[in-house]
Design a protein around this motif. Structure first.
Motif, mmCIF file in Angstrom:
data_model
loop_
_atom_site.group_PDB
_atom_site.id
_atom_site.type_symbol
_atom_site.label_atom_id
_atom_site.label_comp_id
_atom_site.label_asym_id
_atom_site.label_seq_id
_atom_site.Cartn_x
_atom_site.Cartn_y
_atom_site.Cartn_z
ATOM 1 N N ILE A 69 -0.224 9.627 -10.368
ATOM 2 C CA ILE A 69 -1.773 9.527 -10.305
ATOM 3 C C ILE A 69 -2.059 9.076 -8.806
ATOM 4 C CG2 ILE A 69 -3.549 8.237 -11.277
ATOM 5 C CD1 ILE A 69 -1.860 8.100 -13.962
ATOM 6 N N PRO A 70 -3.166 9.833 -8.422
ATOM 7 C CA PRO A 70 -3.514 9.334 -7.139
ATOM 8 C C PRO A 70 -4.349 8.022 -6.840
ATOM 9 C CG PRO A 70 -4.993 11.283 -7.837
ATOM 10 C CD PRO A 70 -3.804 11.110 -9.033
ATOM 11 N N LEU A 71 -4.360 7.363 -5.874
ATOM 12 C CA LEU A 71 -5.087 6.247 -5.714
ATOM 13 C C LEU A 71 -6.639 6.616 -5.971
ATOM 14 C CD1 LEU A 71 -5.231 3.345 -4.640
ATOM 15 C CD2 LEU A 71 -5.883 4.063 -2.451
ATOM 16 N N ARG A 72 -7.317 5.663 -6.921
ATOM 17 C CA ARG A 72 -8.684 5.699 -7.034
ATOM 18 C C ARG A 72 -9.213 4.315 -6.498
ATOM 19 N NH1 ARG A 72 -10.081 5.773 -12.722
ATOM 20 N NH2 ARG A 72 -12.312 5.922 -12.101
ATOM 21 N N LEU A 73 -10.512 4.223 -6.072
ATOM 22 C CA LEU A 73 -10.992 3.323 -5.536
ATOM 23 C C LEU A 73 -12.631 3.065 -5.908
ATOM 24 C CD1 LEU A 73 -9.927 3.508 -1.822
ATOM 25 C CD2 LEU A 73 -8.854 1.985 -3.616
ATOM 26 N N PRO A 74 -12.885 2.960 -7.142
ATOM 27 C CA PRO A 74 -14.028 2.702 -7.486
ATOM 28 C C PRO A 74 -14.751 1.350 -7.510
ATOM 29 C CG PRO A 74 -12.448 2.281 -9.688
ATOM 30 C CD PRO A 74 -11.567 2.941 -8.348
ATOM 31 N N HIS A 75 -16.111 1.539 -6.974
ATOM 32 C CA HIS A 75 -16.857 0.385 -6.966
ATOM 33 C C HIS A 75 -16.358 -0.680 -5.950
ATOM 34 C CE1 HIS A 75 -19.558 2.072 -10.067
ATOM 35 N NE2 HIS A 75 -18.670 2.011 -10.718
ATOM 36 N N GLU A 76 -16.094 -1.780 -6.667
ATOM 37 C CA GLU A 76 -15.831 -3.055 -5.554
ATOM 38 C C GLU A 76 -14.246 -2.633 -5.466
ATOM 39 O OE1 GLU A 76 -18.888 -4.481 -8.034
ATOM 40 O OE2 GLU A 76 -17.159 -3.382 -8.421
ATOM 41 N N VAL A 77 -13.417 -2.038 -5.825
ATOM 42 C CA VAL A 77 -12.084 -1.865 -5.364
ATOM 43 C C VAL A 77 -12.001 -1.264 -3.860
ATOM 44 C CG1 VAL A 77 -9.814 -0.815 -5.780
ATOM 45 C CG2 VAL A 77 -11.483 -1.270 -7.628
ATOM 46 N N ALA A 78 -12.761 -0.328 -3.424
ATOM 47 C CA ALA A 78 -12.828 -0.021 -2.234
ATOM 48 C C ALA A 78 -12.925 -1.061 -1.016
ATOM 49 C CB ALA A 78 -13.883 1.292 -2.079
ATOM 50 N N PRO A 79 -13.641 -1.808 -1.030
ATOM 51 C CA PRO A 79 -13.928 -2.787 0.005
ATOM 52 C C PRO A 79 -12.588 -3.708 -0.077
ATOM 53 C CG PRO A 79 -15.701 -3.397 -1.549
ATOM 54 C CD PRO A 79 -15.339 -1.853 -1.789
ATOM 55 N N LEU A 80 -12.212 -4.021 -1.267
ATOM 56 C CA LEU A 80 -11.292 -4.981 -1.535
ATOM 57 C C LEU A 80 -9.855 -4.331 -1.273
ATOM 58 C CD1 LEU A 80 -11.927 -6.159 -4.967
ATOM 59 C CD2 LEU A 80 -11.968 -7.667 -3.307
ATOM 60 N N PHE A 81 -9.754 -3.171 -1.295
ATOM 61 C CA PHE A 81 -8.561 -2.516 -0.665
ATOM 62 C C PHE A 81 -8.561 -2.390 0.817
ATOM 63 C CE2 PHE A 81 -6.132 1.380 0.444
ATOM 64 C CZ PHE A 81 -5.012 1.192 -0.141
ATOM 65 N N ARG A 82 -9.626 -1.974 1.368
ATOM 66 C CA ARG A 82 -9.835 -2.136 2.879
ATOM 67 C C ARG A 82 -9.267 -3.356 3.440
ATOM 68 N NH1 ARG A 82 -12.807 2.141 5.333
ATOM 69 N NH2 ARG A 82 -14.084 3.728 3.768
ATOM 70 N N GLU A 83 -9.967 -4.450 2.876
ATOM 71 C CA GLU A 83 -9.806 -5.934 3.147
ATOM 72 C C GLU A 83 -8.073 -6.130 3.241
ATOM 73 O OE1 GLU A 83 -12.395 -9.503 2.357
ATOM 74 O OE2 GLU A 83 -11.039 -9.239 0.733
ATOM 75 N N TRP A 84 -7.444 -5.566 2.245
ATOM 76 C CA TRP A 84 -6.041 -5.624 1.815
ATOM 77 C C TRP A 84 -5.329 -4.962 3.092
ATOM 78 C CZ3 TRP A 84 -2.270 -2.043 0.938
ATOM 79 C CH2 TRP A 84 -1.076 -2.574 0.514
ATOM 80 N N LEU A 85 -5.743 -3.726 3.363
ATOM 81 C CA LEU A 85 -5.258 -2.864 4.457
ATOM 82 C C LEU A 85 -5.308 -3.790 5.661
ATOM 83 C CD1 LEU A 85 -6.476 0.853 3.851
ATOM 84 C CD2 LEU A 85 -3.908 -0.228 3.732
ATOM 85 N N GLU A 86 -6.526 -4.191 6.139
ATOM 86 C CA GLU A 86 -6.664 -5.006 7.190
ATOM 87 C C GLU A 86 -5.854 -5.938 7.403
ATOM 88 O OE1 GLU A 86 -7.853 -5.972 10.892
ATOM 89 O OE2 GLU A 86 -8.822 -4.379 9.847
ATOM 90 N N THR A 87 -5.272 -6.755 6.256
ATOM 91 C CA THR A 87 -4.429 -7.941 6.201
ATOM 92 C C THR A 87 -3.041 -7.729 6.381
ATOM 93 O OG1 THR A 87 -6.051 -9.206 4.826
ATOM 94 C CG2 THR A 87 -3.774 -9.886 4.955
ATOM 95 N N HIS A 88 -2.667 -6.473 5.931
ATOM 96 C CA HIS A 88 -1.268 -6.265 5.474
ATOM 97 C C HIS A 88 -0.702 -5.140 6.449
ATOM 98 C CE1 HIS A 88 -0.416 -9.292 2.670
ATOM 99 N NE2 HIS A 88 -1.436 -8.702 1.829
ATOM 100 N N PHE A 89 -1.683 -3.839 6.678
ATOM 101 C CA PHE A 89 -1.360 -2.890 7.253
ATOM 102 C C PHE A 89 -2.467 -2.331 8.252
ATOM 103 C CE2 PHE A 89 1.065 -2.617 3.095
ATOM 104 C CZ PHE A 89 2.442 -2.289 3.875
ATOM 105 N N PRO A 90 -2.555 -3.310 9.287
ATOM 106 C CA PRO A 90 -3.755 -2.880 10.228
ATOM 107 C C PRO A 90 -3.505 -1.759 11.097
ATOM 108 C CG PRO A 90 -2.553 -4.993 10.883
ATOM 109 C CD PRO A 90 -1.995 -4.598 9.402
ATOM 110 N N ASP A 91 -2.056 -1.384 11.159
ATOM 111 C CA ASP A 91 -1.705 -0.319 12.191
ATOM 112 C C ASP A 91 -1.984 1.019 11.543
ATOM 113 O OD1 ASP A 91 0.211 -1.041 10.222
ATOM 114 O OD2 ASP A 91 1.795 -0.103 11.162
ATOM 115 N N ARG A 92 -2.164 1.083 10.267
ATOM 116 C CA ARG A 92 -1.945 2.406 9.753
ATOM 117 C C ARG A 92 -3.406 2.430 8.652
ATOM 118 N NH1 ARG A 92 3.170 2.303 5.832
ATOM 119 N NH2 ARG A 92 3.730 0.846 7.369
ATOM 120 N N LYS A 93 -4.500 1.431 8.803
ATOM 121 C CA LYS A 93 -5.555 1.435 7.860
ATOM 122 C C LYS A 93 -6.402 2.877 7.868
ATOM 123 C CE LYS A 93 -8.435 -1.141 11.005
ATOM 124 N NZ LYS A 93 -9.196 -2.473 11.179
#
Length: 358
Positions: free
Chosen positions: A261-285
């Protein structure tokens, strides 16, 4: 930003999607508590008892293979950063971020409500899906055992059930699952997103390790329980490289069905996921979100019926091709098996001491 260790979300801002009021600073000690009392204590999981008046939910979605579901809990301590159920906490004036994984709700009367629903005149059985919103085997299940109680109701009523989980805690109910399997009443899907335990701890911080989930797949298969390996979700440039390895490992264990199943980012999940990327994977966000948008017609998420679970574009085609090849090489079913569960044995459960007529 400073990492919130042991949790998936990195913040807990209250959603304003429903125009819910936010508490303004009132000038008392609570607004300056960190300055006065020192650092805020470590975030603890809280469980609130909920007593709903109904428990079985029905849907008419054309995208999913069930028309009814039941959830023993609200919120999920597994803390998976990508969880599409996070926005449901906003309805409670709680954060889809840290509140979703730390402020949980348990429904101890769920089994009783389920029995009452199944006993209603004219009820027509079709498989009940467990684990569609939050995990039925998250850590608090070991304390409340609500999922087990509902399975006992379904076994007594000979009612078919499907379970989706990320936890090997499902094995605690192997006695019931085995008996249901012998009556063709159960199918279990276990989600494995990565074979790397370190990566798994970042993506799904409080879910059991991949090793434990793989072992659970093996135990269920050996016990004769119809079992499906779900690679869900596939996160581009983060977990997609594990797809072939997961398929191969599942096939080695005798699992005959797998899907992705592909990643889905509905509603508030999108900004939360972006924030997580910035914290853990800033090089590939930027790369991750670029691929996500490419498979969602240029958006972070596609919420529409018929297309929300069917990504499009070059990257989506590549993932599909890789999955098909992996399944063919491993000799495993390409796509979720159609487990034909038996609805013909259904009998209304006994409620409030009422004995069965037959």
């Amino acid at each position: 930003m400073e990492q919130v260790k042991g949790r998936g979300a990195q913040s807990g801002d209250v959603s304003t999607r429903f125009d819910l009021p936010s508490r303004e600073a009132d000038g008392d000690w609570r607004d300056e508590r960190e300055a006065i009392d020192g650092p805020v204590p470590k975030l603890r999981t809280e469980v609130t008892i909920e007593k709903p008046r109904s428990i079985l939910s029905f849907n008419q979605s054309p995208d999913i293979g069930f028309d009814r579901s039941v959830n023993a809990y609200r919120g999920c301590e597994h803390g998976c950063i990508y969880c599409f159920a996070r926005p449901s906490h906003a309805y409670l004036d709680l954060s889809p971020g840290l509140d979703f994984e730390s402020k949980l709700f348990a429904k101890p009367n769920a089994a009783k409500l389920l029995a009452q629903t199944l006993a209603k005149p004219g009820y027509q059985p079709r498989p009940i899906a467990m684990g569609t919103n939050t995990d039925p085997y998250q850590p608090i299940e070991s304390r409340y055992r609500i999922t087990r109680q509902m399975l006992e109701v379904c076994l007594d009523a000979r009612h078919p059930v499907t379970i989706t989980t990320k936890s090997d805690r499902v094995l605690a109910d192997l006695d019931i699952l085995g008996e249901m399997a012998r009556k063709n009443l159960i199918a279990v899907a276990i989600s494995v997103t990565s074979l790397d335990p370190k990566l798994s701890r970042l993506v799904e911080p409080r879910a059991p390790s991949p090793i434990k989930r793989i072992a659970a797949l093996e135990t269920l298969t050996q016990a004769g329980v119809p079992t499906h390996c779900s690679i869900a979700p596939v996160i581009p440039a983060i977990t997609d490289d594990a797809m072939e390895g997961i398929v191969a490992r599942a096939a080695e264990l005798g699992v005959t069905s797998a899907g992705w199943i592909p990643l889905r980012l509905p509603h508030e999940v999108a900004p939360l996921f972006r924030e997580w990327l910035e914290t853990h994977f800033p090089d590939r966000k930027d790369k991750v979100m670029s691929i996500v948008r490419s498979i969602r017609n240029g958006k972070d998420n596609d919420p529409d019926f018929f297309t929300r679970l069917k990504p499009t574009g070059v990257w989506a085609d590549l993932f599909r091709a890789r999955f098909r090849v992996a399944c063919r090489r491993a000799g495993i079913g390409d796509g979720k098996a159609k487990f034909a569960l038996d609805c013909s044995r259904f009998r209304a459960p006994m409620v409030d001491g009422q004995m069965r007529l037959l």
